[in-house]
Design a protein around this motif. Sequence first.
Motif, mmCIF file in Angstrom:
data_model
loop_
_atom_site.group_PDB
_atom_site.id
_atom_site.type_symbol
_atom_site.label_atom_id
_atom_site.label_comp_id
_atom_site.label_asym_id
_atom_site.label_seq_id
_atom_site.Cartn_x
_atom_site.Cartn_y
_atom_site.Cartn_z
ATOM 1 N N ALA A 167 0.862 -1.189 0.000
ATOM 2 C CA ALA A 167 0.000 0.000 0.000
ATOM 3 C C ALA A 167 0.890 1.228 0.000
ATOM 4 O O ALA A 167 2.053 1.175 0.439
ATOM 5 C CB ALA A 167 -0.942 0.024 1.200
ATOM 6 N N LEU A 168 0.341 2.338 -0.473
ATOM 7 C CA LEU A 168 1.089 3.594 -0.552
ATOM 8 C C LEU A 168 0.206 4.735 -0.069
ATOM 9 O O LEU A 168 -0.937 4.885 -0.530
ATOM 10 C CB LEU A 168 1.526 3.858 -1.992
ATOM 11 C CG LEU A 168 2.252 5.183 -2.277
ATOM 12 C CD1 LEU A 168 3.600 5.211 -1.569
ATOM 13 C CD2 LEU A 168 2.438 5.374 -3.783
ATOM 14 N N THR A 169 0.736 5.526 0.868
ATOM 15 C CA THR A 169 0.060 6.747 1.312
ATOM 16 C C THR A 169 0.825 7.942 0.766
ATOM 17 O O THR A 169 2.052 8.015 0.898
ATOM 18 C CB THR A 169 0.006 6.824 2.845
ATOM 19 O OG1 THR A 169 -0.712 5.704 3.357
ATOM 20 C CG2 THR A 169 -0.694 8.103 3.297
ATOM 21 N N PHE A 202 -3.757 5.574 -0.463
ATOM 22 C CA PHE A 202 -4.386 6.400 0.560
ATOM 23 C C PHE A 202 -3.906 7.838 0.408
ATOM 24 O O PHE A 202 -2.721 8.086 0.158
ATOM 25 C CB PHE A 202 -4.032 5.882 1.959
ATOM 26 C CG PHE A 202 -4.413 4.446 2.196
ATOM 27 C CD1 PHE A 202 -5.731 4.028 2.071
ATOM 28 C CD2 PHE A 202 -3.459 3.506 2.538
ATOM 29 C CE1 PHE A 202 -6.093 2.711 2.280
ATOM 30 C CE2 PHE A 202 -3.800 2.184 2.759
ATOM 31 C CZ PHE A 202 -5.126 1.780 2.625
ATOM 32 N N GLY A 203 -4.824 8.780 0.547
ATOM 33 C CA GLY A 203 -4.498 10.190 0.449
ATOM 34 C C GLY A 203 -4.349 10.825 1.818
ATOM 35 O O GLY A 203 -5.025 10.450 2.778
ATOM 36 N N ASN A 204 -3.474 11.815 1.880
ATOM 37 C CA ASN A 204 -3.185 12.495 3.145
ATOM 38 C C ASN A 204 -2.953 13.975 2.864
ATOM 39 O O ASN A 204 -2.359 14.334 1.855
ATOM 40 C CB ASN A 204 -1.942 11.853 3.786
ATOM 41 C CG ASN A 204 -1.471 12.568 5.040
ATOM 42 O OD1 ASN A 204 -0.284 12.823 5.199
ATOM 43 N ND2 ASN A 204 -2.363 12.877 5.951
ATOM 44 N N GLY A 205 -3.457 14.815 3.776
ATOM 45 C CA GLY A 205 -3.236 16.245 3.650
ATOM 46 C C GLY A 205 -4.526 17.038 3.671
ATOM 47 O O GLY A 205 -5.352 16.903 2.772
ATOM 48 N N ASP A 206 -4.726 17.810 4.735
ATOM 49 C CA ASP A 206 -5.834 18.757 4.846
ATOM 50 C C ASP A 206 -7.201 18.121 5.080
ATOM 51 O O ASP A 206 -8.223 18.812 4.939
ATOM 52 C CB ASP A 206 -5.918 19.667 3.610
ATOM 53 C CG ASP A 206 -4.710 20.548 3.434
ATOM 54 O OD1 ASP A 206 -3.887 20.626 4.374
ATOM 55 O OD2 ASP A 206 -4.563 21.159 2.362
#
Length: 329
Positions: A167-169, A202-206
């Motif tokens: 997996a990659l975030t 997976f997304g990250n930020g805000d």
Amino acid sequence: MIHIGNIQLPDFPLLLAPMEDVSDPPFRAVCKANGADLMYTEFISSEGLIRDAAKSVQKLDIFEYERPIGIQLFGSDVETMGACAEIATRANPDLIDINYGCPVKNVACRGAGAALLQDIPKMVRMTEAVVKATHLPVTVKTRLGWDDNTKNVGEVAERLQDIGIKALTIHGRTRVQMYKGNADWTLIGRIKDNPRIQIPIFGNGDIDSPEKALEYKNRYGVDGVMIGRASIGHPWIFDEIKHYARTGEHRPAPTVADRVAVCRQHLDFSIRWKGEIVGLFEMRRHYANYFKGLPDFKPYRSRLVTTDSYAELGAILDEIQENYIPELV
């Protein structure tokens, strides 16, 4: 369902970001109780772990109720990272995560964290060393690139998937941005749309509200979102997002009594895990966040961050709950 190796997560899982000096076991406990689906330790220095440094070793502490949980590692030396992965595996987490995203100077300027975005071949070798050193699923957290001219996360995603990450975030900023400006999820969405990419993205930020979490899910197609700063002092965000996704309605905001109760749980665990002196001291960074927005709170905050007495802290928290009745908030 979303799968990371043999780990099964619900559709659109909510991940608690690994945050230095924040996501320790006491903080993870209150986030897990409020709906976090997958959590990570604070990032652990491979060099510190190899040297058996007390602070690094303590970060390996995980508890059964936290599962699934990953241990996050960072470092600049390929062989050391492989050896570190073997040590971390013996702590029996559910996965090993590699930090290729930390932007702070004392990490990136030493060739670790986001610095590896400037040397993709080395990143690949390091990741392969970790994959070979453990039987656990290996995941990666990174950024869009080093700067606006080198947004190479698309290449990173393909090459790391090819050597076995599960997996990659992706944090939607470059290293140069640090935490400034708005996160750009456009490239994250493109990677998710890449037919070559088969692992969860997976997304990250805000992500700081239920609306934004669902909007970004629908707009960018990510498999889940990772939440960091918005959970500090507000671990309810995970359950709030889940409730909104199910019903389209908002849960009532946590009351002052709710805030006091969770803050007290956090404080008690901090003391049990770190001892009274350190536990009391390190909780000081959390009080302003738990009670953010309460009018005229500064005198209480001053008292909370200056007392060395657990009994006095309990009395102050009782006073806050009694004095901030709903009509005044």
